[in-house]
Design a protein around this motif. Structure first.
Motif, mmCIF file in Angstrom:
data_model
loop_
_atom_site.group_PDB
_atom_site.id
_atom_site.type_symbol
_atom_site.label_atom_id
_atom_site.label_comp_id
_atom_site.label_asym_id
_atom_site.label_seq_id
_atom_site.Cartn_x
_atom_site.Cartn_y
_atom_site.Cartn_z
ATOM 1 N N ASN A 58 8.778 12.369 -12.605
ATOM 2 C CA ASN A 58 8.752 13.316 -13.714
ATOM 3 C C ASN A 58 8.833 14.764 -13.228
ATOM 4 O OD1 ASN A 58 8.379 13.911 -16.575
ATOM 5 N ND2 ASN A 58 6.319 14.611 -16.026
ATOM 6 N N ALA A 59 8.387 14.982 -11.991
ATOM 7 C CA ALA A 59 8.464 16.338 -11.423
ATOM 8 C C ALA A 59 9.827 16.628 -10.805
ATOM 9 C CB ALA A 59 7.352 16.533 -10.398
ATOM 10 N N GLY A 60 10.701 15.615 -10.789
ATOM 11 C CA GLY A 60 12.063 15.878 -10.354
ATOM 12 C C GLY A 60 12.565 15.123 -9.144
ATOM 13 N N ASN A 61 11.717 14.369 -8.507
ATOM 14 C CA ASN A 61 12.122 13.661 -7.296
ATOM 15 C C ASN A 61 12.254 12.164 -7.575
ATOM 16 O OD1 ASN A 61 12.400 12.540 -4.738
ATOM 17 N ND2 ASN A 61 10.861 13.867 -3.799
ATOM 18 N N PRO A 62 13.478 11.633 -7.593
ATOM 19 C CA PRO A 62 13.670 10.223 -7.957
ATOM 20 C C PRO A 62 13.456 9.263 -6.779
ATOM 21 C CG PRO A 62 15.792 11.248 -7.566
ATOM 22 C CD PRO A 62 14.755 12.330 -7.345
ATOM 23 N N ASN A 63 13.273 9.827 -5.572
ATOM 24 C CA ASN A 63 13.291 8.981 -4.380
ATOM 25 C C ASN A 63 11.891 8.608 -3.902
ATOM 26 O OD1 ASN A 63 16.120 8.891 -4.268
ATOM 27 N ND2 ASN A 63 16.132 10.976 -3.410
ATOM 28 N N VAL A 64 11.322 7.643 -4.569
ATOM 29 C CA VAL A 64 9.963 7.212 -4.241
ATOM 30 C C VAL A 64 9.990 5.777 -3.722
ATOM 31 C CG1 VAL A 64 7.675 6.692 -5.206
ATOM 32 C CG2 VAL A 64 8.899 8.780 -5.893
ATOM 33 N N ILE A 65 9.254 5.568 -2.638
ATOM 34 C CA ILE A 65 9.057 4.232 -2.072
ATOM 35 C C ILE A 65 7.581 3.896 -2.258
ATOM 36 C CG2 ILE A 65 9.137 2.848 0.055
ATOM 37 C CD1 ILE A 65 11.113 5.130 1.118
ATOM 38 N N LEU A 66 7.289 2.757 -2.845
ATOM 39 C CA LEU A 66 5.896 2.345 -3.029
ATOM 40 C C LEU A 66 5.416 1.598 -1.790
ATOM 41 C CD1 LEU A 66 6.332 1.040 -6.668
ATOM 42 C CD2 LEU A 66 5.051 3.094 -6.008
ATOM 43 N N CYS A 67 4.143 1.723 -1.463
ATOM 44 C CA CYS A 67 3.601 1.008 -0.299
ATOM 45 C C CYS A 67 2.243 0.399 -0.602
ATOM 46 C CB CYS A 67 3.495 1.955 0.897
ATOM 47 S SG CYS A 67 2.843 1.138 2.388
ATOM 48 N N GLU A 68 2.167 -0.919 -0.548
ATOM 49 C CA GLU A 68 0.901 -1.654 -0.678
ATOM 50 C C GLU A 68 0.241 -1.687 0.700
ATOM 51 O OE1 GLU A 68 -1.278 -3.219 -2.600
ATOM 52 O OE2 GLU A 68 -2.240 -4.371 -1.010
ATOM 53 N N ARG A 69 -1.030 -1.298 0.769
ATOM 54 C CA ARG A 69 -1.720 -1.219 2.068
ATOM 55 C C ARG A 69 -3.120 -1.825 2.028
ATOM 56 N NH1 ARG A 69 -6.302 0.741 2.039
ATOM 57 N NH2 ARG A 69 -6.193 2.176 3.786
ATOM 58 N N GLY A 70 -3.340 -2.674 1.025
ATOM 59 C CA GLY A 70 -4.644 -3.341 0.946
ATOM 60 C C GLY A 70 -5.586 -2.624 0.008
ATOM 61 N N ILE A 71 -6.383 -3.398 -0.684
ATOM 62 C CA ILE A 71 -7.386 -2.847 -1.591
ATOM 63 C C ILE A 71 -8.778 -3.161 -1.056
ATOM 64 C CG2 ILE A 71 -5.926 -2.875 -3.641
ATOM 65 C CD1 ILE A 71 -7.266 -5.510 -4.476
ATOM 66 N N ARG A 72 -9.748 -2.416 -1.548
ATOM 67 C CA ARG A 72 -11.123 -2.625 -1.111
ATOM 68 C C ARG A 72 -11.775 -3.665 -2.010
ATOM 69 N NH1 ARG A 72 -15.150 2.343 0.279
ATOM 70 N NH2 ARG A 72 -13.910 2.384 2.189
ATOM 71 N N THR A 73 -12.300 -4.708 -1.401
ATOM 72 C CA THR A 73 -12.963 -5.773 -2.153
ATOM 73 C C THR A 73 -14.318 -6.061 -1.497
ATOM 74 O OG1 THR A 73 -12.103 -7.572 -0.791
ATOM 75 C CG2 THR A 73 -10.670 -6.789 -2.564
ATOM 76 N N HIS A 74 -14.942 -7.168 -1.910
ATOM 77 C CA HIS A 74 -16.216 -7.543 -1.295
ATOM 78 C C HIS A 74 -16.034 -8.109 0.104
ATOM 79 C CE1 HIS A 74 -14.768 -11.394 -2.863
ATOM 80 N NE2 HIS A 74 -15.383 -11.868 -1.830
ATOM 81 N N GLU A 75 -14.827 -8.502 0.476
ATOM 82 C CA GLU A 75 -14.597 -9.145 1.780
ATOM 83 C C GLU A 75 -14.709 -8.108 2.895
ATOM 84 O OE1 GLU A 75 -13.909 -12.620 2.743
ATOM 85 O OE2 GLU A 75 -14.622 -11.454 4.440
ATOM 86 N N THR A 76 -15.462 -8.438 3.945
ATOM 87 C CA THR A 76 -15.637 -7.483 5.047
ATOM 88 C C THR A 76 -15.011 -7.963 6.358
ATOM 89 O OG1 THR A 76 -17.793 -8.497 5.461
ATOM 90 C CG2 THR A 76 -17.783 -6.492 4.118
ATOM 91 N N TYR A 77 -14.504 -9.199 6.358
ATOM 92 C CA TYR A 77 -13.901 -9.708 7.599
ATOM 93 C C TYR A 77 -12.615 -8.949 7.917
ATOM 94 C CZ TYR A 77 -12.061 -13.077 10.998
ATOM 95 O OH TYR A 77 -11.557 -13.670 12.141
ATOM 96 N N THR A 78 -11.879 -8.632 6.873
ATOM 97 C CA THR A 78 -10.687 -7.803 7.024
ATOM 98 C C THR A 78 -11.025 -6.367 6.585
ATOM 99 O OG1 THR A 78 -10.058 -8.693 4.858
ATOM 100 C CG2 THR A 78 -8.906 -9.570 6.771
ATOM 101 N N ARG A 79 -10.274 -5.397 7.098
ATOM 102 C CA ARG A 79 -10.550 -3.992 6.748
ATOM 103 C C ARG A 79 -10.388 -3.764 5.251
ATOM 104 N NH1 ARG A 79 -7.889 1.403 9.686
ATOM 105 N NH2 ARG A 79 -8.693 2.902 8.175
ATOM 106 N N ASN A 80 -9.301 -4.305 4.700
ATOM 107 C CA ASN A 80 -9.055 -4.294 3.260
ATOM 108 C C ASN A 80 -8.508 -5.671 2.904
ATOM 109 O OD1 ASN A 80 -9.339 -1.275 2.450
ATOM 110 N ND2 ASN A 80 -8.083 -1.226 4.291
ATOM 111 N N THR A 81 -8.178 -5.880 1.645
ATOM 112 C CA THR A 81 -7.587 -7.150 1.233
ATOM 113 C C THR A 81 -6.139 -6.887 0.822
ATOM 114 O OG1 THR A 81 -9.703 -8.048 0.474
ATOM 115 C CG2 THR A 81 -7.724 -9.028 -0.464
ATOM 116 N N LEU A 82 -5.204 -7.440 1.599
ATOM 117 C CA LEU A 82 -3.787 -7.256 1.298
ATOM 118 C C LEU A 82 -3.472 -7.964 -0.017
ATOM 119 C CD1 LEU A 82 -0.963 -6.291 2.077
ATOM 120 C CD2 LEU A 82 -0.690 -8.373 3.429
#
Lengths: 278, 278, 278, 278
Positions: B163-187
């Motif tokens: 909306n600000a004028g830049n059409p060139n966006v790449i999305l990146c999933e990098r894990g979310i924070r959950t109750h699991e602690t064995y992994t740094r985040n949950t992919l």
């Protein structure tokens, strides 16, 4: 918690510290802080009306958003500089110090000209550039806990501000995001009691954003006081149904007035209770 | 999802859209993107060595942090401008386009001078001022999903940039924070498949931050490919144990080289599979 | 992880273990397991029709719930014993071994008479009495991970079953509850790869409950295979819109048939890939 | 919330309902309930000593676990039937009604012989067979909220018990699992105030399991009272460091005695406050 040398409650000599922050004629950390006002400044008349109402009920600081962080770019984004001017005018008229949110490092100096306290919102808690920037000005900072932040991360963010030169930080618990969907967020009052033990900084609670429900603000406010908080931030709007943001969680002036009576009684009661880290 | 008129996969006429972004001699959204490099640029020699290694294994973009968002103010904060210069030099030497994180609205123009792609980190996903600012420049933006963000909030942040004028966006999933602690985040690979269906923007995965564990990067990389991603961002360091940040999740060049072989085979295999939204 | 002496992948002499479980003419842990069938057994005709369909597509085990754990007491609770009889008949007719959920210690022996595999659902993962009870019978047990369980808690539950005398446990990842609401749960494929490294027990994935969305089952199934899983559990219904439970996530036999083709190809491809702990 | 016809606060005629449960010489829902006692019954002497101590401080119900749900099969699992006998003896000696956890449908009748109140633990909240079974006996049931349960799911579980024939259910909030790791769980006091509004059943709070930290029990107890709760469940042990379970969260009798003084004062204060749904 390590690496918290400046915000740690205990100093290097093992003595307990306590931060008191003079703002207008109140001293945060000593006087109980009640911040009230609308989510967003919408017009001069709106903020003036609300300011007078909350002042007469006993609030001692006025809030109002001029730069609003909104999920969608198509939602109302706040009035910006003109909003600051209206808010400032309402503060002068009522004698209430004012607080407003800053969302951009480039706005810190401008907003500092208008406001008494700078608010860092939950979404910007780990905007470290912004923390350093508000650390360089002489205005106190209210630092909201991120929806997803641990207590340790929150205190580290306060450490950023103190480390940048500004000792006057007020912490604010405003609810965390959990699996529960009945409430907007989950108010974490253990974090308030925990923060009081871990740091010398004042800790306030925002039950409006934490619950997102009018019916829960009253009990959660009184609960917050018994958890040991140093103040509250409560959304009040003269006409909540017509508000441009946060319709479901803003009290009417009349509801706020009733609440203030119970706040005062609960505070008077708390004075006589040991076992809470005030 | 409403209010996503620009990022929505389907345009107003009901037609499916697909964004392809030309960067150097690759076309993101068409060519599979493999971003590799260290968490932080630490020295000219370090970034040059790693750049050459990942290039020879088949990476087609070089990453390296110069401005690092760190939990504690006392952790290594990145080399700043000099880090940009080293990264830029390594990019020129190897012919790899480069990507680096921007954390402050005031740095957007400076960093745009050096880098090919601007990265918005997870902690700044809802730093709306920064989104608008990167929306005004001509460089593509890689937008990481916040640890706590819903898919809908993430796409709304992309909408801010478009909306600000830049059409060139790449999305990146990098894990979310959950109750699991064995992994740094949950992919959250469902989010990758979901985003591919909801938007025309390319979607890449960062298995390094998502897992925080060397032993899980290999399987999660191949899983990500089968979830339909358009690329990967993988941390590689010539000496992970000595790294100034993210020691536990950076691959050695040799580990990365092995992984690249399996990435290529899996991509070739995926070409023949229907039922994945590539 | 401590206290996991029986489920630990490495035995006391430091050797790697691997559990293989013979059920009918398949060997779980060696042959890839594909469990398919409806959420609930609804009638003899329904389960027979579906059994024949999934068998012809290549499934090698039939599922169907007879005792259903439902959020509300007023929802369909399953056909109980008569459901077991229909399921058993469909298993005999098609030659498929069958699996069904047990929710009460008192039913373990009865259900063991009918079924080839006992399923412990996510809500009962830490129903320790039930774990001990299924640990005393000779039928293999499929243990679903709780929506809220850590990997360590999940493996401890398997330890309960082995410690009670039953070595034949199959682990099943079925999604965890997070802040994301677009999907029913969040499929945690890192947990699959992690569990494969931590234990010698077979690990399967249930993409139906994990995603709760038809459109995400296909990509998540193929992702699961590349994460290293030993099998899948997929809900299939001859008329999903009329199903008495889980309408949004049951594939039609035709959709399942297409998916099976890609499952087989992906498995064949995976054979040649190193770096996945199969 | 739909489908809650029995637990709904408002009956079919639009009138507000309120459940009061007579247990020994107290009436839960009218008299404030204070359940105290150790996590586990460890010996006759231990439970007798603690029972006398908590009675003299003003507790009006005695708790003690005989069947313990433990994460690992190798942890202390409780004394079982002999534990029930010790607990029963301590109850008779002090005149305190007793409460203990039931974890297996087969034990419901046996435990009902000994105890005044049956406790359903958090891990068994959605053990629907157990809910139906305790719904068939005449003893009141204390139903803990699952760590991962929404308020709606919790109330549906109470609906199961009422629907099976037992109207005497007490709800208990004991903390939910979130990303925060400083506390054992996150005490959700909004859920207490919300439940008070949604249902006619009494609601109590367990600050011991919710916080897992001695230093937070005092403030959270007083907060809970102001959130409108009808009672508390607090772990007390004569020698917490030597306890066989939950060492970090059990108060000494002396700490409990101090706390009781503040509980009584806070209750007396709350009587005069409007705006809390008592």
């Amino acid at each position: 918690m390590k690496n918290l040398k400046l915000v740690n409650r205990i100093d290097d000599n093992g003595a307990k510290r306590k931060t008191e922050i003079k703002i207008g004629n109140i001293t945060v950390g000593k006087d109980f802080l009640v911040i009230a006002g609308p989510c967003s400044v919408e017009s001069e008349e709106q903020i003036m009306t609300i300011a007078k109402a909350v002042k007469s009920s006993g609030a001692n600081m006025l809030r109002g958003g001029a730069y609003k962080p909104r999920t969608s770019p198509y939602s109302f984004q706040g009035l910006g500089r003109v909003g600051l001017q209206y808010l400032s005018k309402a503060g002068l008229e009522t004698g209430l110090p004012i607080i407003t949110e800053v969302v951009d490092t480039r706005d810190v100096y401008l907003i500092s000209e208008y406001t008494d306290v700078l608010q860092i919102g939950a979404r910007n808690m780990q905007n470290f550039s912004l923390l350093v920037e508000v650390g360089k000005v002489r205005k106190p900072v209210l630092l909201k806990r991120g929806m997803n932040a641990t207590i340790e991360e929150w205190l580290n963010c306060a450490e950023y501000i103190l480390n940048a030169g500004n000792p006057n930080v007020i912490l604010c618990e405003r609810g965390i995001r959990t699996h529960e969907t009945y409430t907007r967020n989950t108010l974490d009052l253990s974090a308030v009691a925990a923060a009081k033990g871990l740091t010398h900084l004042p800790v306030v609670v925002d039950p409006s954003h934490a619950t997102g429900r009018i019916d829960l603000i009253h009990p959660m406010t009184l609960s917050s006081i018994m958890a040991g908080c140093d103040g509250l931030e409560i959304e009040v709007h003269s006409s909540p149904n017509d508000a441009l943001s946060d319709n479901d969680q803003q009290l009417t002036p009349s509801q706020f007035n009733s609440l203030m009576k119970d706040i005062k009684e609960t505070l008077a009661f708390r004075e006589n209770i040991i076992g809470i880290d005030k």
